[in-house]
Design an enzyme around this catalytic site. Structure first.
Site, PDB file in Angstrom:
ATOM      1  CB  SER A  94      11.566 -16.664 -24.180  1.00  0.00           C
ATOM      2  OG  SER A  94      12.680 -16.506 -25.033  1.00  0.00           O
ATOM      3  CE  LYS A 122      10.980 -13.732 -26.729  1.00  0.00           C
ATOM      4  NZ  LYS A 122      12.340 -13.707 -26.217  1.00  0.00           N
TER       5      LYS A 122
END
Length: 198
Positions: A119, A157
């Site tokens: 990711s 993230k």
């Protein structure tokens, strides 16, 4: 020569200083090496001080120091020999500098996590990399964070605060941002850097 118990004490103190950025107290040393008596720990510390392994500043809170702290820091430096092109070739000009890895990767509140998944690949963070995190419970929009969602799952993230909501944004064009109410997300730390072994 130092005894096995003194060596164990010294190793614990070195490890504690590396992880926390400051020296342990006597009761923390006792817990760390698995003994109950602070008096015994005090004798170990005094012996290590007398033999030059430790230094102590009387009357100072956490006044214990590793005598070889500067030597230890030198272990975590690499020569910076110049620049290398990753695009068009550039002239090779030798440098005369150093990078202190201890300042970058070590210090108070630092911890490491092994990255799983893809990711964050567009940020140069690949599956199997090691992420170095500075532990803290707050972050600015745009920082890469370790976020705990619903007290259950943690993820790496980029965080963004918008319209009263928290967005956790992957660095992968094939993935979508996750959006949460603020109370569902707890910042656990902010990315300091990452590295990988080839």
């Amino acid at each position: 020569m130092i005894s096995d118990s003194q060596r164990k004490t010294l190793e614990f103190i070195r490890q504690y200083v590396t992880e926390n950025g400051y020296a342990p107290k006597l009761h923390e040393i006792a817990d760390g090496i698995g003994i109950k008596s602070r008096g015994v720990v005090h004798r170990y510390v005094q012996a290590l001080t007398d033999q030059g392994y430790l230094e102590h500043e009387p009357g100072k809170h956490r006044g214990l120091h590793l005598a070889d702290a500067e030597d230890a820091a030198a272990v975590f430096t690499l020569p910076l020999l110049g620049k290398i092109a990753a695009g068009m070739p550039i002239q090779a000009i030798p440098g005369q500098d150093e990078i202190n890895l201890s300042e970058f990767f070590l210090g108070p509140g630092r911890f490491a996590l092994k990255v799983q998944g893809s990711s964050m690949i567009d940020a140069g963070i690949l599956d199997g990399d090691v992420a170095v995190i500075k532990q803290q419970n707050h972050a600015r929009s745009g920082e890469i964070v370790v976020a705990l969602i619903d007290n259950d799952e943690a993820t790496l993230k980029t965080i963004k605060y918008q319209n009263g909501l928290v967005q956790l944004i992957p660095a992968n064009a094939r993935m979508q941002a996750m959006v949460f109410e603020p109370q569902r997300v707890q910042v656990q730390g902010v990315l300091v850097g990452s590295f990988r072994r080839y």
